[in-house]
Design an enzyme around this catalytic site. Structure first.
Site, mmCIF file in Angstrom:
data_model
loop_
_atom_site.group_PDB
_atom_site.id
_atom_site.type_symbol
_atom_site.label_atom_id
_atom_site.label_comp_id
_atom_site.label_asym_id
_atom_site.label_seq_id
_atom_site.Cartn_x
_atom_site.Cartn_y
_atom_site.Cartn_z
ATOM 1 C CG HIS A 31 -1.944 1.054 1.249
ATOM 2 N ND1 HIS A 31 -3.162 0.943 1.875
ATOM 3 C CD2 HIS A 31 -1.941 2.296 0.695
ATOM 4 C CE1 HIS A 31 -3.859 2.059 1.721
ATOM 5 N NE2 HIS A 31 -3.130 2.903 1.010
ATOM 6 C CG HIS A 57 -1.043 6.235 -2.576
ATOM 7 N ND1 HIS A 57 -2.179 6.062 -3.336
ATOM 8 C CD2 HIS A 57 -1.356 5.792 -1.332
ATOM 9 C CE1 HIS A 57 -3.138 5.554 -2.583
ATOM 10 N NE2 HIS A 57 -2.668 5.373 -1.357
ATOM 11 C CG HIS A 66 -7.530 3.662 -0.759
ATOM 12 N ND1 HIS A 66 -6.814 3.072 -1.766
ATOM 13 C CD2 HIS A 66 -6.627 4.359 -0.020
ATOM 14 C CE1 HIS A 66 -5.527 3.408 -1.640
ATOM 15 N NE2 HIS A 66 -5.387 4.199 -0.590
ATOM 16 C CD GLU A 81 -7.494 6.774 4.252
ATOM 17 O OE1 GLU A 81 -7.940 6.820 3.079
ATOM 18 O OE2 GLU A 81 -6.379 7.258 4.570
ATOM 19 C CG ASP A 107 -1.627 5.555 2.684
ATOM 20 O OD1 ASP A 107 -1.839 5.280 1.487
ATOM 21 O OD2 ASP A 107 -2.510 6.011 3.435
ATOM 22 C CG ASP A 108 0.294 8.864 0.669
ATOM 23 O OD1 ASP A 108 0.377 8.856 -0.564
ATOM 24 O OD2 ASP A 108 -0.750 8.539 1.279
HETATM 25 N N1 HPA Z 1 -6.216 7.745 1.021
HETATM 26 C C1 HPA Z 1 -6.888 7.971 -0.113
HETATM 27 N N2 HPA Z 1 -6.302 8.385 -1.213
HETATM 28 C C2 HPA Z 1 -4.987 8.565 -1.217
HETATM 29 C C3 HPA Z 1 -4.234 8.357 -0.083
HETATM 30 C C4 HPA Z 1 -4.878 7.912 1.094
HETATM 31 O O1 HPA Z 1 -4.274 7.702 2.164
HETATM 32 N N3 HPA Z 1 -2.951 8.629 -0.423
HETATM 33 C C5 HPA Z 1 -2.945 8.989 -1.711
HETATM 34 N N4 HPA Z 1 -4.184 8.964 -2.204
HETATM 35 ZN ZN ZN Z 2 -3.605 4.791 0.355
#
Ligand code: HPA
Ligand code: ZN
Length: 337
Positions: A17, A19, A197, A200, A278-279
């Site tokens: 996971h 991006h 996703h 969240e 994630d990021d």
């Molecule tokens: N959630 C949803 N979209 C996203 C995320 C995230 O954490 N990171 C990059 N796009």
């Molecule tokens: Zn994500």
């Protein structure tokens, strides 16, 4: 646990996971902005980092899309991906399944193939030179229309051998899975694997929707399943992977404290959970930091960490043989340690 950091570092890891635009470190952002002659509203790396304070997903996304604006050429996308691979190679990550957001770039006039080929060539080189295997997932932006997702889908078809699956990301609340039913169906018919996703910030119903309407193979995040007993039962029964991102949840205020991260409960319930970043450039940690910070906050045992590492490979899109090989290696290492 003694030597937690060493243990986490030494184990082979799968990142599922991630991006790629979220791995854009400010130093590289400045460098690429400069060579493309694009101004960014910050004077220094410190100023950029100080701006990374988010109260929710949308506040983060606004800054994340602004950062991605400086990416123009194939070389930019190559450099972004290569920097990520070098970083995770140093953390003993052996397999990555990464998301890219074509629409973030095609909406600005960058061609689909420029984005794809820059990323793909770096991944190929990473496999050859760093021994990191990979899968590539094209994510549809859920704040845009299904028609726009279909345009992206159509642009991808000449390159479909380079792309393994599709995902669904961006602003969740108000953009439920059913909005993308047709494009997910078309994607499945072309042989793409599916993930989305869900849960969240959005409710448990969005996870039901991802399962029943989009028919995904994997759920990204999925935290909110805990609000719905029947849903948990279903996820456990199907051993549907949930790719959790603790530092992301903390930074986006999905949880208020890492001590509240409901990982142990999820594991006790029998959910197939995995940990990811994630990021990482925005949330303060790659794979190792996510494991170490979480383990410290909720006191994970060596066995639990080993299980999570194995889950990462189990939930991946590697072949059964490859999954088995990594799981055996993790068990052997954990036993010795
Ligand atoms: N959630 C949803 N979209 C996203 C995320 C995230 O954490 N990171 C990059 N796009
Ligand atoms: Zn994500």
């Amino acid at each position: 646990m003694k030597n937690l950091a060493q243990f986490v570092q030494a184990l082979p890891k799968a990142e599922l996971h991630l991006h790629i635009e979220g791995s854009f470190e400010p130093e590289l952002m400045f460098e690429i902005a400069k060579r493309n002659n694009i101004s960014i509203p910050f004077n220094s790396v410190e100023e950029v980092k100080a701006a990374y304070k988010f109260n929710n997903l949308q506040e983060f996304l606004d800054i994340y899309y602004a950062g991605a604006n400086v990416l123009i050429t194939e070389q930019d996308f190559f450099d972004l991906t290569w920097a990520y691979l070098i970083k995770v190679h140093s953390q003993n990550v052996k397999h990555v399944e990464l998301f890219f957001d074509p629409q973030t770039h095609t909406e600005r006039g960058v061609e689909f193939h420029t984005v794809l080929l820059g990323i793909y060539k770096a991944l190929e080189q990473g496999e050859k030179e760093l021994g990191i295997s990979f899968r590539l997932i094209m994510s549809y932006l859920r704040h845009l229309s299904e028609e726009s997702a279909f345009e992206t889908f159509n642009q991808s078809l000449p390159f479909k051998d380079l792309i393994d699956g599709v995902g669904l990301d961006s602003s969740e609340v108000g953009n439920p899975p059913e909005k993308f039913e047709k494009v997910f169906q078309a994607s499945a018919e072309e042989g793409y694997k599916l993930c989305a996703h869900a849960g969240e910030e959005g409710p448990a119903e969005y996870i039901w929707g991802a399962l029943d309407i989009l028919r995904v193979d994997r759920i990204d995040h999925g935290n909110r399943c805990l609000d719905d007993e029947k849903l948990v039962e279903r996820l456990v029964k199907e051993q549907m992977p949930l790719t959790l991102c603790p530092l992301s949840n903390l930074e986006l205020k999905v949880i208020q404290d890492l001590k509240d991260f409901p990982l142990k409960r999820m594991m006790e319930l029998g959910l197939l959970v995995t940990l990811h970043s994630d990021d990482p450039a925005y949330f303060g940690g790659y794979m190792n930091e996510n494991f170490i910070e979480t383990a410290k906050a909720i006191d994970l045992s060596k066995e639990e960490i080993g299980t999570l590492m194995k889950n990462g490979f189990e939930a991946s899109w590697l072949t059964t043989e490859e999954k088995e090989k990594w799981k055996v290696e993790i068990d052997a290492f954990a036993k010795e340690y």
